[in-house]
Design a protein around this motif. Sequence first.
Motif, PDB file in Angstrom:
ATOM      1  N   ARG A 139       0.825  -1.210   0.000  1.00 26.06           N
ATOM      2  CA  ARG A 139       0.000   0.000   0.000  1.00 26.06           C
ATOM      3  C   ARG A 139       0.855   1.255   0.000  1.00 26.06           C
ATOM      4  O   ARG A 139       0.563   2.236  -0.703  1.00 26.06           O
ATOM      5  N   ALA A 140       1.949   1.262   0.797  1.00 21.38           N
ATOM      6  CA  ALA A 140       2.838   2.425   0.843  1.00 21.38           C
ATOM      7  C   ALA A 140       3.519   2.632  -0.502  1.00 21.38           C
ATOM      8  O   ALA A 140       3.637   3.764  -0.995  1.00 21.38           O
ATOM      9  N   CYS A 141       3.949   1.531  -1.105  1.00 26.67           N
ATOM     10  CA  CYS A 141       4.644   1.635  -2.394  1.00 26.67           C
ATOM     11  C   CYS A 141       3.696   2.043  -3.517  1.00 26.67           C
ATOM     12  O   CYS A 141       4.044   2.863  -4.372  1.00 26.67           O
ATOM     13  N   GLU A 142       2.507   1.482  -3.525  1.00 22.77           N
ATOM     14  CA  GLU A 142       1.547   1.820  -4.569  1.00 22.77           C
ATOM     15  C   GLU A 142       1.082   3.269  -4.459  1.00 22.77           C
ATOM     16  O   GLU A 142       0.890   3.948  -5.471  1.00 22.77           O
ATOM     17  N   GLY A 143       0.937   3.762  -3.232  1.00 27.36           N
ATOM     18  CA  GLY A 143       0.430   5.117  -3.042  1.00 27.36           C
ATOM     19  C   GLY A 143       1.491   6.200  -3.045  1.00 27.36           C
ATOM     20  O   GLY A 143       1.262   7.313  -3.545  1.00 27.36           O
ATOM     21  N   TRP A 144       2.689   5.883  -2.508  1.00 28.68           N
ATOM     22  CA  TRP A 144       3.684   6.934  -2.282  1.00 28.68           C
ATOM     23  C   TRP A 144       5.117   6.508  -2.602  1.00 28.68           C
ATOM     24  O   TRP A 144       6.061   7.239  -2.341  1.00 28.68           O
ATOM     25  N   GLY A 145       5.299   5.340  -3.181  1.00 25.96           N
ATOM     26  CA  GLY A 145       6.640   4.799  -3.378  1.00 25.96           C
ATOM     27  C   GLY A 145       7.563   5.678  -4.189  1.00 25.96           C
ATOM     28  O   GLY A 145       8.772   5.696  -3.960  1.00 25.96           O
ATOM     29  N   GLY A 146       7.032   6.464  -5.135  1.00 22.92           N
ATOM     30  CA  GLY A 146       7.876   7.353  -5.923  1.00 22.92           C
ATOM     31  C   GLY A 146       8.135   8.684  -5.263  1.00 22.92           C
ATOM     32  O   GLY A 146       8.931   9.489  -5.757  1.00 22.92           O
ATOM     33  N   GLU A 147       7.480   8.939  -4.121  1.00 21.03           N
ATOM     34  CA  GLU A 147       7.563  10.251  -3.479  1.00 21.03           C
ATOM     35  C   GLU A 147       8.392  10.229  -2.198  1.00 21.03           C
ATOM     36  O   GLU A 147       9.000  11.253  -1.841  1.00 21.03           O
ATOM     37  N   ILE A 148       8.413   9.107  -1.487  1.00 23.21           N
ATOM     38  CA  ILE A 148       9.079   9.041  -0.181  1.00 23.21           C
ATOM     39  C   ILE A 148       9.887   7.748  -0.078  1.00 23.21           C
ATOM     40  O   ILE A 148       9.838   6.904  -0.975  1.00 23.21           O
ATOM     41  N   SER A 149      10.642   7.593   1.008  1.00 26.59           N
ATOM     42  CA  SER A 149      11.471   6.404   1.213  1.00 26.59           C
ATOM     43  C   SER A 149      10.684   5.361   2.005  1.00 26.59           C
ATOM     44  O   SER A 149      10.127   5.677   3.054  1.00 26.59           O
ATOM     45  N   VAL A 150      10.660   4.138   1.489  1.00 29.17           N
ATOM     46  CA  VAL A 150       9.854   3.087   2.111  1.00 29.17           C
ATOM     47  C   VAL A 150      10.681   1.819   2.257  1.00 29.17           C
ATOM     48  O   VAL A 150      11.387   1.415   1.321  1.00 29.17           O
ATOM     49  N   VAL A 151      10.583   1.160   3.405  1.00 26.84           N
ATOM     50  CA  VAL A 151      11.237  -0.124   3.621  1.00 26.84           C
ATOM     51  C   VAL A 151      10.318  -1.002   4.467  1.00 26.84           C
ATOM     52  O   VAL A 151       9.545  -0.480   5.282  1.00 26.84           O
ATOM     53  N   ARG A 152      10.373  -2.295   4.219  1.00 31.67           N
ATOM     54  CA  ARG A 152       9.727  -3.234   5.131  1.00 31.67           C
ATOM     55  C   ARG A 152      10.798  -3.901   5.970  1.00 31.67           C
ATOM     56  O   ARG A 152      11.806  -4.371   5.441  1.00 31.67           O
ATOM     57  N   ARG A 153      10.598  -3.933   7.289  1.00 31.15           N
ATOM     58  CA  ARG A 153      11.480  -4.631   8.204  1.00 31.15           C
ATOM     59  C   ARG A 153      10.671  -5.628   9.026  1.00 31.15           C
ATOM     60  O   ARG A 153       9.449  -5.533   9.136  1.00 31.15           O
ATOM     61  N   ASP A 154      11.385  -6.607   9.600  1.00 28.67           N
ATOM     62  CA  ASP A 154      10.740  -7.490  10.566  1.00 28.67           C
ATOM     63  C   ASP A 154      10.463  -6.686  11.832  1.00 28.67           C
ATOM     64  O   ASP A 154      11.119  -5.686  12.120  1.00 28.67           O
ATOM     65  N   LEU A 155       9.457  -7.132  12.594  1.00 30.58           N
ATOM     66  CA  LEU A 155       9.015  -6.359  13.762  1.00 30.58           C
ATOM     67  C   LEU A 155      10.114  -6.160  14.790  1.00 30.58           C
ATOM     68  O   LEU A 155      10.157  -5.139  15.489  1.00 30.58           O
ATOM     69  N   ASP A 156      11.033  -7.106  14.909  1.00 28.80           N
ATOM     70  CA  ASP A 156      12.135  -6.987  15.871  1.00 28.80           C
ATOM     71  C   ASP A 156      13.344  -6.271  15.279  1.00 28.80           C
ATOM     72  O   ASP A 156      14.373  -6.159  15.949  1.00 28.80           O
ATOM     73  N   VAL A 157      13.236  -5.813  14.050  1.00 24.53           N
ATOM     74  CA  VAL A 157      14.310  -5.118  13.313  1.00 24.53           C
ATOM     75  C   VAL A 157      15.673  -5.781  13.558  1.00 24.53           C
ATOM     76  O   VAL A 157      16.640  -5.156  13.975  1.00 24.53           O
ATOM     77  N   LEU A 158      15.715  -7.088  13.285  1.00 22.63           N
ATOM     78  CA  LEU A 158      16.899  -7.901  13.551  1.00 22.63           C
ATOM     79  C   LEU A 158      18.042  -7.582  12.595  1.00 22.63           C
ATOM     80  O   LEU A 158      17.811  -7.143  11.464  1.00 22.63           O
ATOM     81  N   PRO A 159      19.282  -7.813  13.016  1.00 23.38           N
ATOM     82  CA  PRO A 159      20.413  -7.650  12.101  1.00 23.38           C
ATOM     83  C   PRO A 159      20.360  -8.679  10.969  1.00 23.38           C
ATOM     84  O   PRO A 159      19.828  -9.782  11.134  1.00 23.38           O
ATOM     85  N   ALA A 160      20.925  -8.320   9.827  1.00 23.25           N
ATOM     86  CA  ALA A 160      20.985  -9.241   8.698  1.00 23.25           C
ATOM     87  C   ALA A 160      21.709 -10.511   9.090  1.00 23.25           C
ATOM     88  O   ALA A 160      22.687 -10.490   9.841  1.00 23.25           O
TER      89      ALA A 160
END
Length: 281
Positions: A247-268
């Motif tokens: 939804r974020a990418c379809e609506g605003w992906g070309g306008e702002i910075s978007v990333v999906r992370r896991d809820l615990d924002v774990l290290p790679a």
Amino acid sequence: MRSHRVPSRPSTLVLTVTAALTALLGTACSGGAVRDARAADAVTPPPARTGFDYQLGGPYTPADDVRVVVRDHTAKPAAGRYTICYVNAFQAQPDAEREWDPDLLLRDGDGHVVMDEEWGEAMLDIGTAAKRERIAAKVNGWIDDCAARGFDAVEPDNYDSYTRAPGGLLSAADAKAFLGLLAAHAHDEGLAIGQKNTAELAADREEVGLDFAVVEECGQYDECDAYTAAFGDEVLVIEYEERGLKRACEGWGGEISVVRRDLDVLPAGRPGYVRRTCDDL
């Protein structure tokens, strides 16, 4: 974490009158939470519409597409990237209540410390100007450290904690006045400062002195417009669900910075680690 600087010299009289008027106006407006335009103009906000990573769970080497990274204030900045320093400004970290003077912890009518139950964090009492100044002194020490270690900006978390305070113990005016203190200090240290979440106060960003926004799940909850209306393309979005990312990418992906992370924002490399962008859809 919710999941996570000469024109011609004026006369002495003019200087004196100007200083007095400035002091009077500053006192009258939200406890001093008025934007210092000169200080704000001296800082650099994050690059817009670019690769972004949210590394609160632990630092790791960013992907090649990443130009902006958020890390905890206890970590080091990411080499060669614009790095934002995360601080928990409005609440105590879990089990860290003893690090604060007891009277700076928000208490209910029975004298019990008010907790953010979802995260096990004690709320801080920003309900008076005197307490805001004392709390800001501690948080500003963390901001000083962020600046000394080479961070570019600061992200103070839990701006919206007043919405979780029972019985109107805290107000939006309290939150704005407190964040205004942090914003002025960050600008004095050469750091940009971001608003964290709190869509209902986005329109007040100039009054408070904010340079960009860091937003969780505005795609998921259809709130991104509130931030782009106030901050333009200076919005960094973290989604935790695939639906929110789409939804974020379809609506605003070309306008702002978007990333999906896991809820615990774990290290790679850790089991459960997730980092996806609009380019992955």
